[in-house]
Design a protein around this motif. Structure first.
Motif, mmCIF file in Angstrom:
data_model
loop_
_atom_site.group_PDB
_atom_site.id
_atom_site.type_symbol
_atom_site.label_atom_id
_atom_site.label_comp_id
_atom_site.label_asym_id
_atom_site.label_seq_id
_atom_site.Cartn_x
_atom_site.Cartn_y
_atom_site.Cartn_z
ATOM 1 N N GLN A 27 47.368 13.189 40.875
ATOM 2 C CA GLN A 27 47.336 13.602 42.281
ATOM 3 C C GLN A 27 45.931 13.883 42.775
ATOM 4 O O GLN A 27 45.571 13.524 43.892
ATOM 5 C CB GLN A 27 48.216 14.839 42.472
ATOM 6 C CG GLN A 27 48.257 15.345 43.902
ATOM 7 C CD GLN A 27 49.271 16.446 44.104
ATOM 8 O OE1 GLN A 27 50.073 16.731 43.233
ATOM 9 N NE2 GLN A 27 49.235 17.090 45.255
ATOM 10 N N LEU A 42 42.642 15.813 44.296
ATOM 11 C CA LEU A 42 42.549 16.620 45.509
ATOM 12 C C LEU A 42 42.962 15.833 46.738
ATOM 13 O O LEU A 42 43.356 16.402 47.747
ATOM 14 C CB LEU A 42 41.117 17.143 45.679
ATOM 15 C CG LEU A 42 40.632 18.122 44.607
ATOM 16 C CD1 LEU A 42 39.191 18.536 44.871
ATOM 17 C CD2 LEU A 42 41.523 19.355 44.560
ATOM 18 N N GLY A 61 45.524 13.924 46.880
ATOM 19 C CA GLY A 61 46.977 14.011 46.954
ATOM 20 C C GLY A 61 47.643 12.662 46.793
ATOM 21 O O GLY A 61 46.981 11.616 46.739
ATOM 22 N N ASN A 62 48.961 12.674 46.696
ATOM 23 C CA ASN A 62 49.746 11.454 46.539
ATOM 24 C C ASN A 62 50.240 10.966 47.900
ATOM 25 O O ASN A 62 50.805 11.731 48.678
ATOM 26 C CB ASN A 62 50.941 11.697 45.621
ATOM 27 C CG ASN A 62 50.524 11.908 44.179
ATOM 28 O OD1 ASN A 62 49.430 11.516 43.775
ATOM 29 N ND2 ASN A 62 51.382 12.520 43.398
ATOM 30 N N ASP A 72 50.866 6.067 44.683
ATOM 31 C CA ASP A 72 50.438 6.901 43.555
ATOM 32 C C ASP A 72 51.572 7.104 42.558
ATOM 33 O O ASP A 72 51.357 7.056 41.341
ATOM 34 C CB ASP A 72 49.949 8.254 44.069
ATOM 35 C CG ASP A 72 48.750 8.124 44.991
ATOM 36 O OD1 ASP A 72 47.653 7.867 44.486
ATOM 37 O OD2 ASP A 72 48.917 8.245 46.217
#
Length: 343
Positions: free
Chosen positions: A146, A148, A150-151, A139
């Motif tokens: 990001q 929800l 996430g990275n 990412d």
């Protein structure tokens, strides 16, 4: 002897000759440039800076397949630049397989770099790539929001990037998160991620248009600040249908009550009007009773035309709305017949 007359068409002939020569050169360049999928006469404009640990397969076009370690741009970047080679018992490897075409194609306004320029990887400027890596920060390196989900940091990843990306399945496409079903001999933990970590029960799926998932603030009712979330849960059609059907029943009860009140008021006005009309024959009260009877009759008509009849039409419209949107056979059913999602 008289003077030789100049050819009046000499200039035009010369121009035609020049244009023909230019066209011939252009045709030669085209022929030498790989017409009919023949080999190109020279190397591509962008020359890849191959790292010592990379194996690169070059074709006659300007694309290549790279086998190496995680590398974002220069040889010092990524986990490969940190020396993740996987030679020790607990070390983590960062092997990558990368397919790239059109290195630095968007440079100089889309003209690419000048011929003979040596270039590194560029996730922004290269035309298209498929990036398969054992350990990478996908990412971060691809500049993704990001969301929800996430990275991902230090995880295996497969990334596809191009101007237009298509995933085509003749008999279906599944986008699935989470662990495998019916997995045997996987130990007490079951399936884990590539680093042996525990998998969530149902990892999310973020569809982010515009690569922006950050909320923003607007002025709502009464000019009060209101937060609007760009990334929101997908509505589940059957639950939405059941919700609307329950609302449909509530509206039907309210409309029925209003309609019943209208009928009661209508009958009450007409009954009272008839009573006053009967009293109008009595001496001394005839005129007031006749006037009251007229007023009550008008009010009874208004109750019928302004309440009962409009409510009847509204209930019929509501029934048509429910049939058009809330039934699977409806031509505007709120659920897709082809695309489904879990919740």
């Amino acid at each position: 002897m008289g003077k030789k007359r100049a050819n009046p068409n000499a200039g035009e002939i010369e121009n035609k000759t020049k244009r023909a020569g230019q066209s011939e050169k252009a045709a030669t360049r085209k022929a030498l440039g790989g017409i009919m999928n023949t080999a190109s006469p020279g190397p591509c404009k962008a020359q890849y800076k191959q790292a010592p640990n990379e194996s690169v397969w070059f074709g006659h076009g300007c694309g290549n397949i790279v086998l190496g370690k995680d590398r974002i741009d220069s040889a010092a970047s990524g986990y490969g630049g940190d020396g993740f080679v996987g030679v020790d018992d607990k070390s983590i490897d960062s092997s990558r397989v990368e397919i790239v075409v059109g290195r630095m194609s968007s440079a100089r306004g889309g003209k690419g770099v000048k011929p003979g320029t040596f270039v590194d990887n560029s996730f922004a400027a290269d035309a298209a790539r498929i990036y398969v890596c054992e350990t990478t920060d996908v990412d971060l390196h691809f500049g993704l929001s990001q969301g929800l989900v996430g990275n991902a940091v230090g995880k295996s990843a497969v990334a596809i990037k191009s101007d237009h990306t298509r995933i085509i399945g003749r008999e279906g496409i599944k986008i699935v998160t989470g662990r495998m079903k019916n997995l045997k001999n996987a130990g007490l933990k079951g399936e884990t991620n590539s680093k042996g970590g525990k998998l969530p029960v149902a990892p999310g799926i973020d569809l982010i248009a515009g690569n922006n998932s950050e909320p923003y603030t607007v002025r709502g009712p009464n000019l009060l600040p209101e937060t609007v979330y760009r990334l929101q849960p997908v509505t589940v059609a059957y639950n939405m249908r059941d919700c609307m059907l329950e609302l449909d029943g509530i509206l039907d009860d309210i409309m029925s009550s209003i309609q019943s009140i209208g009928f009661v008021v209508n009958k009450g006005f007409f009954s009272t009007a008839m009573a006053f009309a009967a009293l109008a024959v009595l001496p001394g009260v005839g005129a007031p009773c006749a006037s009251a009877a007229t007023i009550l009759t008008n009010e009874g008509c208004l109750a019928a035309t302004r309440v009962c009849m409009p409510m009847h039409v509204a209930r019929a419209t509501k029934m048509a709305w429910a049939a058009d949107f809330l039934q699977p056979y409806a031509y505007k059913f709120i659920g897709s017949r082809s695309v489904r999602a879990t919740y």
